[in-house]
Design an enzyme around this catalytic site. Structure first.
Site, short mmCIF file in Angstrom:
data_model
loop_
_atom_site.label_atom_id
_atom_site.label_comp_id
_atom_site.label_asym_id
_atom_site.label_seq_id
_atom_site.Cartn_x
_atom_site.Cartn_y
_atom_site.Cartn_z
N HIS A 24 0.81 -1.23 0.00
CA HIS A 24 0.00 0.00 0.00
C HIS A 24 0.84 1.28 0.00
O HIS A 24 1.87 1.36 0.67
CB HIS A 24 -1.05 -0.01 1.11
CG HIS A 24 -0.58 0.05 2.52
ND1 HIS A 24 -0.43 1.23 3.21
CD2 HIS A 24 -0.27 -0.92 3.42
CE1 HIS A 24 -0.06 0.98 4.46
NE2 HIS A 24 0.06 -0.31 4.62
N ASP A 76 5.66 1.81 7.05
CA ASP A 76 4.32 1.27 6.82
C ASP A 76 3.63 2.16 5.79
O ASP A 76 3.13 3.22 6.15
CB ASP A 76 3.55 1.22 8.14
CG ASP A 76 2.13 0.72 7.99
OD1 ASP A 76 1.80 0.17 6.93
OD2 ASP A 76 1.36 0.89 8.95
N GLU A 135 -5.30 1.59 2.38
CA GLU A 135 -5.16 0.43 3.26
C GLU A 135 -5.40 0.82 4.71
O GLU A 135 -6.05 0.10 5.46
CB GLU A 135 -3.75 -0.18 3.11
CG GLU A 135 -3.58 -1.54 3.81
CD GLU A 135 -3.17 -1.46 5.27
OE1 GLU A 135 -3.17 -2.50 5.94
OE2 GLU A 135 -2.85 -0.35 5.78
N GLU A 136 -4.89 1.98 5.08
CA GLU A 136 -4.91 2.38 6.50
C GLU A 136 -6.32 2.69 7.00
O GLU A 136 -6.54 2.83 8.19
CB GLU A 136 -3.99 3.59 6.73
CG GLU A 136 -2.51 3.32 6.47
CD GLU A 136 -1.87 2.39 7.50
OE1 GLU A 136 -2.55 1.98 8.45
OE2 GLU A 136 -0.69 2.06 7.32
N ASP A 182 3.77 -6.07 3.73
CA ASP A 182 3.47 -5.02 4.70
C ASP A 182 4.34 -5.21 5.93
O ASP A 182 4.96 -6.26 6.11
CB ASP A 182 1.98 -5.04 5.06
CG ASP A 182 1.44 -3.66 5.46
OD1 ASP A 182 2.23 -2.81 5.92
OD2 ASP A 182 0.22 -3.44 5.31
N HIS A 241 3.27 2.99 13.26
CA HIS A 241 2.35 4.13 13.38
C HIS A 241 2.89 5.23 14.29
O HIS A 241 2.13 6.09 14.76
CB HIS A 241 0.93 3.71 13.81
CG HIS A 241 0.18 3.04 12.69
ND1 HIS A 241 -1.18 2.90 12.67
CD2 HIS A 241 0.61 2.48 11.54
CE1 HIS A 241 -1.55 2.28 11.55
NE2 HIS A 241 -0.46 2.00 10.85
CO CO Z 1 -0.47 0.79 9.02
ZN ZN Z 2 0.58 -1.21 6.47
#
Ligand code: CO
Ligand code: ZN
Length: 330
Positions: A62, A163, A193-194, A216, A302
């Site tokens: 992603h 990410d 995606e998030e 990922d 994150h």
């Molecule tokens: Co993420």
């Molecule tokens: Zn991810």
């Protein structure tokens, strides 16, 4: 490769606003693809034709990142905002964000009365140097991503968006190295995606692959008081067995382990207690797809200092190439 990583991890691209990311990735893959498509949601799909003897394989990484979106401008010119994806309030104080037009914002919170508590998101605001809505350079609905330069320290690579820009790098590098394949391979650089693995869902429904592999990040259990987890930085590619949204196809997990063993690629088995990836979307698309995930172990997911190991990244690339270069029997 660090040059490519730096280019992708520092770029702007909150979920729903991935146009710039697509423009960055497209020239990287153009020379290695037989065909390139962009679908209605904005997924970038680079297709590598096989010799006709293999399967339809979709690879998903992603392009989007977590971020924030302006909900309200106060009469003093401060911005209140909502989250785009999994933004954690305790990572926000003093953070800087950047909007699509280049405006940089500083995040702070309303007065803290109890230092033992963390404010909810609606008590934070963004300061862009404005003094009223009239001189504010951004407005309601504008999205921002975090700002943090890429850092390489030994084999440790740190950035705001490992990410999943590092997954995009794994896909790009695998495309470059894959000389020939029996499979029809769709390298999908996915959107949104998030916010709930949405881009991969429409792409998988459209492409209808036999096999789907997401690339990922995953969490690690090798930091102080981590949730117990058998994944460490530097111990190789993580082959996902299960996360909270998907149980990987057992035959695909077996194949990944066999390929890794055969090519002496270090790997670890991943059981992630929470979170999911684009593999979930692929698995339940149409009448179903044999889905799995090659995960890049990552600390501090994150946060703005997401950290991976260069050796693990290399292992993930090698494993993906081994899978795609050979027949897939599930
Ligand atoms: Co993420
Ligand atoms: Zn991810």
């Amino acid at each position: 490769m660090n040059e490519l990583i730096k280019k992708l991890v520092e770029a702007y691209g909150p979920s729903g606003f991935e146009d710039g990311m697509r423009d960055l990735i497209r020239p990287e893959v153009e020379a290695y693809a037989d065909e390139i498509r962009v679908d209605a949601l904005g997924n970038l799909i680079a297709i590598k034709n096989g010799d006709g003897s293999g399967l339809k394989v979709m690879i998903a990484a992603h392009m989007d990142e977590i971020g924030v979106m302006v909900t309200h401008v106060t009469k003093e010119g401060f911005l209140r905002f909502t989250n785009i994806g999994g933004v954690l309030p305790h990572n926000l104080m003093g953070s800087r964000v950047q909007f699509a037009n280049g405006t940089i914002g500083l995040i702070y919170s309303d007065r803290i009365e109890d230092r033992g508590k963390i404010h909810p998101l609606n008590k934070f605001y963004i300061d862009v140097g404005a003094s009223s809505p009239d001189d504010c350079p951004v407005s309601v609905g504008d999205a921002a991503g975090f700002v943090r330069p890429f850092m390489a320290q030994g084999s440790r690579l740190t950035a705001k968006t490992m990410d999943d820009r590092i997954g995009c790098v794994v896909a790009i590098e695998a495309m470059k190295r894959l000389k020939s394949t029996p499979h029809q391979v769709y390298f999908a650089f996915t959107v949104q995606e998030e916010v709930g693995v949405r881009g991969a869902m429409t792409a998988a429904n459209h492409l209808d692959p036999d096999v789907g592999i997401a690339l990922d990040v995953t969490l690690t259990g090798d930091v102080p008081e981590a949730r117990p987890m058998a994944i460490s930085l530097g111990k190789g590619a993580a082959i996902k067995v299960k996360d909270s949204g998907m149980i990987a196809h057992a035959g695909l997990v077996r194949l990944m382990k066999q390929r890794a063993d055969a090519a002496s690629i270090p790997y670890q088995l991943e059981v992630l207690d929470g979170g999911s990836t684009d593999a979930r979307s692929m698995q339940i698309a149409n009448a179903g797809t044999a889905a799995g995930c090659i995960s890049i172990p990552c600390r501090y997911v994150h946060s703005q200092s997401e950290t991976v190991d260069a050796g693990d990244v290399e292992s993930c690339i090698q494993l993906l190439v081994e899978i795609l270069a050979n027949p897939i029997e599930l």
